[in-house]
Motif scaffolding. Structure first.
Motif, PDB file in Angstrom:
ATOM      1  N   TYR A   3     -45.620 -74.789  78.287  1.00  0.00           N
ATOM      2  CA  TYR A   3     -45.596 -73.624  76.707  1.00  0.00           C
ATOM      3  C   TYR A   3     -43.495 -73.271  76.156  1.00  0.00           C
ATOM      4  O   TYR A   3     -43.442 -72.213  77.685  1.00  0.00           O
ATOM      5  N   GLY A   4     -42.848 -73.213  75.441  1.00  0.00           N
ATOM      6  CA  GLY A   4     -42.358 -72.486  75.382  1.00  0.00           C
ATOM      7  C   GLY A   4     -41.179 -72.347  73.844  1.00  0.00           C
ATOM      8  O   GLY A   4     -42.218 -72.885  72.920  1.00  0.00           O
ATOM      9  N   PHE A   5     -41.083 -71.146  73.767  1.00  0.00           N
ATOM     10  CA  PHE A   5     -40.910 -70.396  72.173  1.00  0.00           C
ATOM     11  C   PHE A   5     -39.351 -70.330  72.409  1.00  0.00           C
ATOM     12  O   PHE A   5     -39.172 -69.279  72.333  1.00  0.00           O
ATOM     13  N   GLN A   6     -38.907 -71.500  71.234  1.00  0.00           N
ATOM     14  CA  GLN A   6     -37.572 -71.286  70.964  1.00  0.00           C
ATOM     15  C   GLN A   6     -36.573 -70.109  70.542  1.00  0.00           C
ATOM     16  O   GLN A   6     -35.621 -69.831  71.394  1.00  0.00           O
ATOM     17  N   PRO A   7     -37.076 -68.961  69.683  1.00  0.00           N
ATOM     18  CA  PRO A   7     -36.168 -68.524  69.314  1.00  0.00           C
ATOM     19  C   PRO A   7     -35.910 -66.939  70.545  1.00  0.00           C
ATOM     20  O   PRO A   7     -34.981 -66.241  70.439  1.00  0.00           O
ATOM     21  N   PHE A  56     -36.745 -72.937  80.370  1.00  0.00           N
ATOM     22  CA  PHE A  56     -37.346 -73.713  79.483  1.00  0.00           C
ATOM     23  C   PHE A  56     -36.243 -74.752  79.378  1.00  0.00           C
ATOM     24  O   PHE A  56     -38.011 -75.799  78.658  1.00  0.00           O
ATOM     25  N   PRO A  57     -35.852 -75.796  80.117  1.00  0.00           N
ATOM     26  CA  PRO A  57     -35.348 -77.022  79.816  1.00  0.00           C
ATOM     27  C   PRO A  57     -36.914 -77.652  80.529  1.00  0.00           C
ATOM     28  O   PRO A  57     -36.412 -78.954  80.721  1.00  0.00           O
ATOM     29  N   ILE A  58     -37.558 -77.221  81.912  1.00  0.00           N
ATOM     30  CA  ILE A  58     -38.123 -78.125  81.847  1.00  0.00           C
ATOM     31  C   ILE A  58     -39.103 -79.199  81.197  1.00  0.00           C
ATOM     32  O   ILE A  58     -39.516 -80.251  81.476  1.00  0.00           O
ATOM     33  N   LEU A  59     -38.959 -78.904  79.910  1.00  0.00           N
ATOM     34  CA  LEU A  59     -39.474 -79.599  78.463  1.00  0.00           C
ATOM     35  C   LEU A  59     -38.980 -80.326  78.222  1.00  0.00           C
ATOM     36  O   LEU A  59     -39.740 -81.368  77.597  1.00  0.00           O
ATOM     37  N   PHE A  60     -38.098 -80.399  78.624  1.00  0.00           N
ATOM     38  CA  PHE A  60     -37.395 -82.075  78.278  1.00  0.00           C
ATOM     39  C   PHE A  60     -37.528 -83.002  79.599  1.00  0.00           C
ATOM     40  O   PHE A  60     -36.965 -83.869  79.070  1.00  0.00           O
ATOM     41  N   TYR A  87     -44.498 -77.462  73.794  1.00  0.00           N
ATOM     42  CA  TYR A  87     -44.989 -78.230  74.776  1.00  0.00           C
ATOM     43  C   TYR A  87     -44.760 -79.635  75.588  1.00  0.00           C
ATOM     44  O   TYR A  87     -44.225 -80.246  75.052  1.00  0.00           O
ATOM     45  N   ALA A  88     -45.207 -79.237  77.284  1.00  0.00           N
ATOM     46  CA  ALA A  88     -45.265 -80.589  78.262  1.00  0.00           C
ATOM     47  C   ALA A  88     -46.501 -80.300  78.653  1.00  0.00           C
ATOM     48  O   ALA A  88     -46.944 -78.673  79.396  1.00  0.00           O
ATOM     49  N   ARG A  89     -46.821 -81.300  79.555  1.00  0.00           N
ATOM     50  CA  ARG A  89     -48.290 -81.130  80.788  1.00  0.00           C
ATOM     51  C   ARG A  89     -47.127 -81.740  81.726  1.00  0.00           C
ATOM     52  O   ARG A  89     -47.238 -82.716  82.206  1.00  0.00           O
ATOM     53  N   ALA A  90     -47.365 -80.660  83.040  1.00  0.00           N
ATOM     54  CA  ALA A  90     -47.179 -81.108  84.194  1.00  0.00           C
ATOM     55  C   ALA A  90     -47.530 -82.834  84.884  1.00  0.00           C
ATOM     56  O   ALA A  90     -48.561 -82.974  84.818  1.00  0.00           O
ATOM     57  N   GLU A 105     -39.597 -87.241  83.313  1.00  0.00           N
ATOM     58  CA  GLU A 105     -40.474 -87.967  84.271  1.00  0.00           C
ATOM     59  C   GLU A 105     -40.894 -86.331  85.309  1.00  0.00           C
ATOM     60  O   GLU A 105     -42.052 -87.135  85.927  1.00  0.00           O
ATOM     61  N   LYS A 106     -40.773 -85.404  84.410  1.00  0.00           N
ATOM     62  CA  LYS A 106     -41.809 -84.214  84.689  1.00  0.00           C
ATOM     63  C   LYS A 106     -43.397 -84.187  84.538  1.00  0.00           C
ATOM     64  O   LYS A 106     -43.534 -83.915  85.297  1.00  0.00           O
ATOM     65  N   CYS A 107     -42.626 -84.499  83.278  1.00  0.00           N
ATOM     66  CA  CYS A 107     -44.105 -83.816  81.940  1.00  0.00           C
ATOM     67  C   CYS A 107     -44.366 -84.827  81.687  1.00  0.00           C
ATOM     68  O   CYS A 107     -43.652 -86.026  80.960  1.00  0.00           O
TER      69      CYS A 107
END
Ligand code: HEM
Length: 486
Positions: A387-391, A90-94, A362-365, A97-99
């Protein structure tokens, strides 16, 4: 608590090289249009949100998979995403640099700019855009400038609602929690920053329509992804998920709030102009920060807080009451007093963990890269939407013991403190700072403070309460049936 915490948020998402087996991302998007429609019906109707994800995790034996996210056709051009549903991926969404985070605040579609006076407001901007830097910095400055106003204005606003609840209960009625949250959440924010009471009579007065008006303005913007609205499924599908509702439907509500901000938020708007932001751009953004981000978030959060505390039982309420009584020395909830409430702080983090008010990210590569979940590594290609769903992420059993249980003391003590960095409600780890270089909520610290202040105000005045919940999801309505005064 989980015995080992092997994951470091942010850095964990993008390994330079992975030792885990490379797996093709499971799942598929189905036929054009039909696949997206089928997934949408599963999501809103046939399965519901939680089962939509859980059934696919089980089917693919993977927390990373491909699926279409609503709304799909005809509102979104492309609904294909890669889900990342565990603490490691999930932390890829933060990772900005990458997204890239351009125009994906609401997901695979973007509401028309006519909802925001023609401006792309800050949450839709990528940190690489100069306007993002200027607008977010200005948001920080406005919050800092008015920092001293929030607790007193909150006290005043919630006191007004408490008086009404008590009067209604004494008269044999129920205290309307959902209705009053709309009043005090809106009023304390606008009073603190615009230095004028939106509810007071006079030019530009919003009366009791400020919060409800802001909710109505947000509705068509979020309708494409709103479920459990209380409407029959067919109506919900046709009216909300198939076509975009036009801003003209809520123009009157928006104009009233816009006019209030333009007239009274002169100090904040002057600050914006001094930092090179055009005044009309600043007005549109301030309306969004206060009326959508802040009010919208609190309108979801405060009812959740009282509901979770009630679910934990009266003993927890009495402990909170004792703690608040001991920490508040002169009858006023202060920042200092809030710091001395370890149980209350843990309860608030647990609410954020259990049910974050804004669950979707959401985040785009920007490039090709590899991500890892706990078992595998996966190749992500440039331009793919993650895309990530936090719950689900914050119920990852690899990090949280008994993840589906509401544990009020989860974040207390040295072991509990170690878990705070896995709380992601703000679009970033709770231990990180929101800056102009990331996309973490600009109001992060204020939100945590006000959530704590809400619980403290409640248990300073009351020993316990009884709550009734009618309906579910977005249609849920909360009422106090009893409030035991301290
Ligand atoms: C962004 C949640 C209150 C201002 C965000 C994001 C989340 C969030 C999840 C990231 C969205 C994304 O890009 O995926 C919340 C919740 C709140 C709340 C749950 C209340 C309970 C506030 C307050 C303010 C604020 C009080 C300030 C007045 C912003 C801004 C952004 C943002 C400006 C965009 C940040 C950026 O573009 O870098 N918020 N927020 N929010 N929030 Fe909050």
């Amino acid at each position: 608590m989980a015995s080992s915490l092997p994951i470091s948020p942010v850095t964990a998402a993008v390994p330079s090289k992975s030792n885990l087996p490379l797996r093709n991302i499971p799942g598929d998007y189905g036929l054009p249009l039909i696949g997206a429609l089928k997934d949408r019906l599963d999501y809103f109707w046939l399965q519901g949100e939680e089962k939509f994800y859980q059934s696919r995790i089980e089917k693919y034996q993977s927390t990373v998979f491909r699926v279409n996210m609503p709304p799909g056709p005809t509102i979104a051009k492309d609904s294909r995403v890669i889900c990342v549903l565990d603490q490691k991926s999930f932390p890829i969404l933060f990772d900005v640099e990458k997204c890239e985070k351009k125009d994906i605040f609401t997901g695979t579609y973007m509401p028309d700019l006519s909802f925001t006076s023609g401006y792309r407001v800050c949450p839709y901007l990528d940190p690489s855009e100069d306007r993002h830097t200027k607008l977010k910095q200005w948001c920080f400055d406005v919050l800092a400038k008015n920092g001293r106003n929030f607790l007193p204005e909150f006290h005043k606003a919630i006191d007004e609602s408490m008086v009404l609840w008590e009067k209604d209960i004494a008269g044999g009625k129920r205290g309307d929690v959902s209705g009053e949250v709309k009043q005090f959440a809106f009023n304390f924010l606008f009073r603190a920053i615009c230095h004028h009471d939106p509810a007071a009579p006079g030019p530009g007065s919003l009366g009791r329509d400020g919060g409800p008006g802001a909710s109505l303005w947000a509705l068509p913007q979020l309708a494409p992804i709103a479920g459990q609205t209380g409407l029959p499924h067919v109506v919900e599908e046709l009216a909300f998920h198939t076509v975009s509702l036009p801003s003209i439907l809520v123009k009157g509500k928006y104009d009233a709030i816009h006019n209030f901000v333009k007239t009274y938020a002169t100090e904040a708007l002057d600050m914006a102009e001094a930092s090179g932001i055009e005044r009309n751009d600043a007005i549109a953004n301030l309306v969004f920060f206060l009326g959508f981000n802040a009010y919208g978030g609190f309108n979801i959060l405060f009812p959740e807080v009282v509901a979770f505390i009630q679910s934990a039982g009266k003993d927890l309420m009495h402990e909170l009451h004792e703690e608040v009584k001991g920490a508040v020395t002169d009858g006023t909830v202060t920042l200092q007093a809030l710091e001395n409430m370890p149980l209350l702080k843990s309860v608030v983090y647990e609410v954020f963990r259990f049910k974050p008010p804004v669950p979707y990210q959401y985040a785009r590569a920007k490039t090709d890269f590899i991500i890892e979940n706990h078992e595998n590594s996966f190749q992500i290609k440039k331009n793919e939407l993650l895309y990530g769903f936090q719950p689900i992420v914050m119920h990852d059993p690899k990090v949280f013991d008994n993840p589906d249980e509401f544990v009020p003391r989860r974040f207390m003590g040295p072991e509990g403190q170690k878990l705070i960095k896995y709380v992601f409600w703000s679009n970033g780890p709770e231990t990180e700072k929101s800056t102009v270089h990331n996309k973490q909520c600009a109001g992060k610290d204020l939100v945590v403070t006000m959530a704590r202040a809400f619980v403290a105000e409640m248990f300073l005045r009351y020993k316990d309460y009884t709550l009734e919940i009618e309906g579910a999801g977005n249609a849920a309505k909360l009422f106090f049936t009893a409030l035991t005064k301290a």
